[in-house]
Design an enzyme around this catalytic site. Sequence first.
Site, PDB file in Angstrom:
ATOM      1  N   ASP A  23      34.596  36.955  26.818  1.00 51.06           N
ATOM      2  CA  ASP A  23      34.648  37.040  25.384  1.00 51.06           C
ATOM      3  C   ASP A  23      35.779  36.194  23.987  1.00 51.06           C
ATOM      4  O   ASP A  23      36.093  36.439  23.348  1.00 51.06           O
ATOM      5  CB  ASP A  23      36.246  38.389  25.870  1.00 51.06           C
ATOM      6  CG  ASP A  23      37.223  37.631  26.624  1.00 51.06           C
ATOM      7  OD1 ASP A  23      37.500  36.685  26.115  1.00 51.06           O
ATOM      8  OD2 ASP A  23      38.205  38.507  27.622  1.00 51.06           O
TER       9      ASP A  23
ATOM     10  N   HIS B  18      30.364  31.522  33.032  1.00 49.99           N
ATOM     11  CA  HIS B  18      29.278  32.763  32.643  1.00 49.99           C
ATOM     12  C   HIS B  18      29.074  32.533  31.139  1.00 49.99           C
ATOM     13  O   HIS B  18      28.347  34.273  30.795  1.00 49.99           O
ATOM     14  CB  HIS B  18      29.607  34.280  32.955  1.00 49.99           C
ATOM     15  CG  HIS B  18      29.941  33.811  34.180  1.00 49.99           C
ATOM     16  ND1 HIS B  18      30.541  35.342  35.820  1.00 49.99           N
ATOM     17  CD2 HIS B  18      29.442  32.723  35.255  1.00 49.99           C
ATOM     18  CE1 HIS B  18      30.700  34.609  36.739  1.00 49.99           C
ATOM     19  NE2 HIS B  18      29.729  34.062  36.650  1.00 49.99           N
TER      20      HIS B  18
ATOM     21  N   ASP C  21      50.859  42.679  37.731  1.00 49.12           N
ATOM     22  CA  ASP C  21      49.888  42.649  35.630  1.00 49.12           C
ATOM     23  C   ASP C  21      49.918  40.985  36.081  1.00 49.12           C
ATOM     24  O   ASP C  21      51.000  40.243  35.702  1.00 49.12           O
ATOM     25  CB  ASP C  21      50.863  43.290  35.338  1.00 49.12           C
ATOM     26  CG  ASP C  21      50.077  43.129  33.946  1.00 49.12           C
ATOM     27  OD1 ASP C  21      49.491  43.815  33.600  1.00 49.12           O
ATOM     28  OD2 ASP C  21      50.554  42.366  33.361  1.00 49.12           O
TER      29      ASP C  21
HETATM   30  P1  NAD Z   1      36.416  41.995  38.010  1.00 52.16           P
HETATM   31  O1  NAD Z   1      35.628  43.333  37.231  1.00 52.16           O
HETATM   32  O2  NAD Z   1      35.703  42.286  39.391  1.00 52.16           O
HETATM   33  O3  NAD Z   1      37.371  41.874  38.138  1.00 52.16           O
HETATM   34  C1  NAD Z   1      38.786  42.267  37.329  1.00 52.16           C
HETATM   35  C2  NAD Z   1      39.930  41.984  38.288  1.00 52.16           C
HETATM   36  O4  NAD Z   1      40.992  42.400  37.497  1.00 52.16           O
HETATM   37  C3  NAD Z   1      39.852  43.735  39.087  1.00 52.16           C
HETATM   38  O5  NAD Z   1      40.026  43.335  40.466  1.00 52.16           O
HETATM   39  C4  NAD Z   1      41.520  44.101  38.164  1.00 52.16           C
HETATM   40  O6  NAD Z   1      42.253  45.078  39.060  1.00 52.16           O
HETATM   41  C5  NAD Z   1      42.196  43.068  37.959  1.00 52.16           C
HETATM   42  N1  NAD Z   1      43.103  42.744  36.866  1.00 52.16           N
HETATM   43  C6  NAD Z   1      42.413  44.127  35.618  1.00 52.16           C
HETATM   44  N2  NAD Z   1      43.470  44.462  35.071  1.00 52.16           N
HETATM   45  C7  NAD Z   1      44.548  43.573  35.738  1.00 52.16           C
HETATM   46  C8  NAD Z   1      45.880  42.706  35.215  1.00 52.16           C
HETATM   47  N3  NAD Z   1      46.811  43.325  33.883  1.00 52.16           N
HETATM   48  N4  NAD Z   1      46.316  41.814  35.717  1.00 52.16           N
HETATM   49  C9  NAD Z   1      46.171  41.595  36.898  1.00 52.16           C
HETATM   50  N5  NAD Z   1      44.403  42.189  37.703  1.00 52.16           N
HETATM   51  C10 NAD Z   1      44.076  43.163  36.906  1.00 52.16           C
HETATM   52  O7  NAD Z   1      36.117  40.937  37.036  1.00 52.16           O
HETATM   53  P2  NAD Z   1      35.761  39.051  37.197  1.00 52.16           P
HETATM   54  O8  NAD Z   1      36.366  38.594  38.513  1.00 52.16           O
HETATM   55  O9  NAD Z   1      35.589  38.346  36.153  1.00 52.16           O
HETATM   56  O10 NAD Z   1      34.682  39.330  37.774  1.00 52.16           O
HETATM   57  C11 NAD Z   1      33.651  40.353  36.851  1.00 52.16           C
HETATM   58  C12 NAD Z   1      32.023  39.286  35.795  1.00 52.16           C
HETATM   59  O11 NAD Z   1      32.166  40.051  34.696  1.00 52.16           O
HETATM   60  C13 NAD Z   1      32.408  37.847  35.591  1.00 52.16           C
HETATM   61  O12 NAD Z   1      31.421  38.104  35.769  1.00 52.16           O
HETATM   62  C14 NAD Z   1      32.768  38.043  33.690  1.00 52.16           C
HETATM   63  O13 NAD Z   1      31.728  36.655  33.529  1.00 52.16           O
HETATM   64  C15 NAD Z   1      32.018  39.383  33.202  1.00 52.16           C
HETATM   65  N6  NAD Z   1      33.131  40.098  32.673  1.00 52.16           N
HETATM   66  C16 NAD Z   1      33.442  39.224  31.529  1.00 52.16           C
HETATM   67  C17 NAD Z   1      34.272  40.318  30.889  1.00 52.16           C
HETATM   68  C18 NAD Z   1      35.016  39.285  30.091  1.00 52.16           C
HETATM   69  O14 NAD Z   1      34.376  39.094  29.735  1.00 52.16           O
HETATM   70  N7  NAD Z   1      36.210  39.538  28.976  1.00 52.16           N
HETATM   71  C19 NAD Z   1      34.996  41.494  30.867  1.00 52.16           C
HETATM   72  C20 NAD Z   1      34.631  42.411  32.060  1.00 52.16           C
HETATM   73  C21 NAD Z   1      33.261  41.690  32.951  1.00 52.16           C
END
Ligand code: NAD
Length: 250
Positions: free
Chosen positions: A107, A124, A240
Amino acid sequence: MKEPAREIAKLKRLIEEAEKIVAFTGAGVSTECGIPDFRSPGGLWTKYKPIEFSEFMSSAETRLEAWRRYFRLYDQVAGAKPGRSHRAIAQLVMNGKATHVITQNIDNLHQESGVPPEKIIELHGNGSFAKCLSCERRHEIQWARRVVEDSHQAPTCVACGGIVKTATISFGQPMPEHVMAEAHGAAEACDLFLAVGSSLKVFPAASLPVLAQRWGAVLVIINNEPTDFDEFADLVINWDAGDTLSRAVS
Ligand code: NAD
């Protein structure tokens, strides 16, 4: 859930004592910025089955669908600003405590928070632009959108006619070796590894926290739900991420 005040105080001490911190981030650092994560209820995973790289490459129809999905997501998250985790991590980089940010996110928010690009390792890729898969020429997202809207076809490279894709790594798409090598180098050299806002389910990225620990770093996992790697960590904060980091970094 009880506020982990003691754990946050311990994290603050670990940060003060550390000299070479690596922050490893996942989608959870960006949820407070309005960007949905992958696996939480209502997250992207629950809405769309991801398009595998092989499907993207083999079908023009799938490429068009991938682009249309991407524009819907882009519209949803355009204008997102860095959150408290991004700002705290940027502060660690700026004051010389953190050597690198390794992120799974696409992002661009670590860049927007002021972390110099050479300190960010994007495992990624980056979704704020597109690239030709043949000649690597950069293309802008707004250009791709115009092509899709005008021609109802997936865009092809203006220079060589190759397939154009967001500059991100899809499931099944090989990760550039130099990027993973750079991440290994940073993880190997750090003394404190902060895994923040990641479910630690996507490999090979998820192997980095434990590798860093094997190479001598203290491992801290900050996530609002447990991960499969919690049992190995030196400190786990199930809270959080923005609240935790903004209190631990001051
Ligand atoms: P994931 O969605 O698998 O894990 C995110 C984790 O963060 C979850 O366990 C969730 O419970 C936790 N979480 C959510 N909000 C939180 C907060 N405020 N405080 C603490 N924890 C919180 O994501 P990942 O492990 O990054 O893997 C998913 C893949 O998806 C990655 O490869 C990534 O490239 C991609 N992705 C990227 C984005 C982005 O760029 N923002 C968004 C979605 C997915």
